[in-house]
Design an enzyme around this catalytic site. Sequence first.
Site, PDB file in Angstrom:
ATOM      1  CG  HIS A   1      -2.040  -1.015   1.095  1.00  0.00           C
ATOM      2  ND1 HIS A   1      -3.373  -0.665   1.126  1.00  0.00           N
ATOM      3  CD2 HIS A   1      -2.017  -2.364   0.930  1.00  0.00           C
ATOM      4  CE1 HIS A   1      -4.121  -1.751   0.994  1.00  0.00           C
ATOM      5  NE2 HIS A   1      -3.316  -2.798   0.872  1.00  0.00           N
TER       6      HIS A   1
ATOM      7  CB  CYS B   1      -7.150  -1.848   5.363  1.00  0.00           C
ATOM      8  SG  CYS B   1      -7.447  -3.260   6.453  1.00  0.00           S
TER       9      CYS B   1
END
Length: 343
Positions: free
Chosen positions: A250, A281
């Site tokens: 990420h 998330c």
Amino acid sequence: MGNLPSAAKHCLNYQQLLREHLWSGDSVAGALDAAQEASQLPGLPEYVKIVEVGPRDGLQNEKVIVPTDIKIELINQLSQTGLSVIEVTSFVSSRWVPQMADHAEVMRGIRQYPGVRYPVLTPNLQGFQHAVAAGATEIAVFGAASESFSKKNINCSIEESMGRFQEVISSARHMDIPVRGYVSCALGCPYEGSITPQKVTEVSKRLYGMGCYEISLGDTIGVGTPGSMKMMLESVMKEIPPGALAVHCHDTYGQALANILTALQMGINVVDSAVSGLGGCPYAKGASGNVATEDLIYMLNGMGLNTGVDLYKVMEAGEFICKAVNKTTNSKVAQASFNARLE
């Protein structure tokens, strides 16, 4: 402003610069031209497999439910880019992840192209059974290197999750269904902070030993750096060969591409990414999206590495989904292309 130097008068615009760098054609077919061969860096794999996770990991955190037909169209567009693996949905409880409640409809609705695999996530045996009933031929299980994250994400301890995964993997192997394993929080946890490489290695080794053909190591909150990536991979690679590993980065702190390059230099040749940098998330507030597939391909093309993926077509799919969900792309390459069209 006065007279411009002659060189400035003939400066390439963004669109021309993009055409210089957005290689496709022969590179997509697997052949590299002389310029690409010259740009190859030593010690890197010649081919990098990209695992597209946008339809699942990218969309699961969207607050507004994305219509099923939009998801199907996105997957169908991505299937025509040269990507060989597209993770399409997750067979989790709709109570926990409502965005994935239409998993069976998505599986039934997509056109499955030859040469493209369409894995789905399954958290437990029930999810696996539902996935198989919907036509899944490849699955993934998702564990964590953090005890706290495991309890938040899949509502059980790491040890309990291993028991669940063993059931799923045993059933899958009996049906000749390949299983990929995810290890979340490989470089940091939103609840526990730093995670030791030894913990990541322990969880990865157990999943690999159960029969997962590939272990994807996830920087779930994007806190990793090339240094921490190197330390973690050095530990894991003592137990698992690099050919059975992937990285899932990420881009919260802008380190994703640097971390991926580090992994490539260490022998990894499988990278997860999401079209337009979609994602986040639901259990890690502040985490930004996955590394953008467009930016990853641009970097790999620039190093002379073959992916088999047409960057232009990926950008078109990214433009489609961003318009559909009313978002601005997180891809720097796509942003540059859009700006060029405004000139």
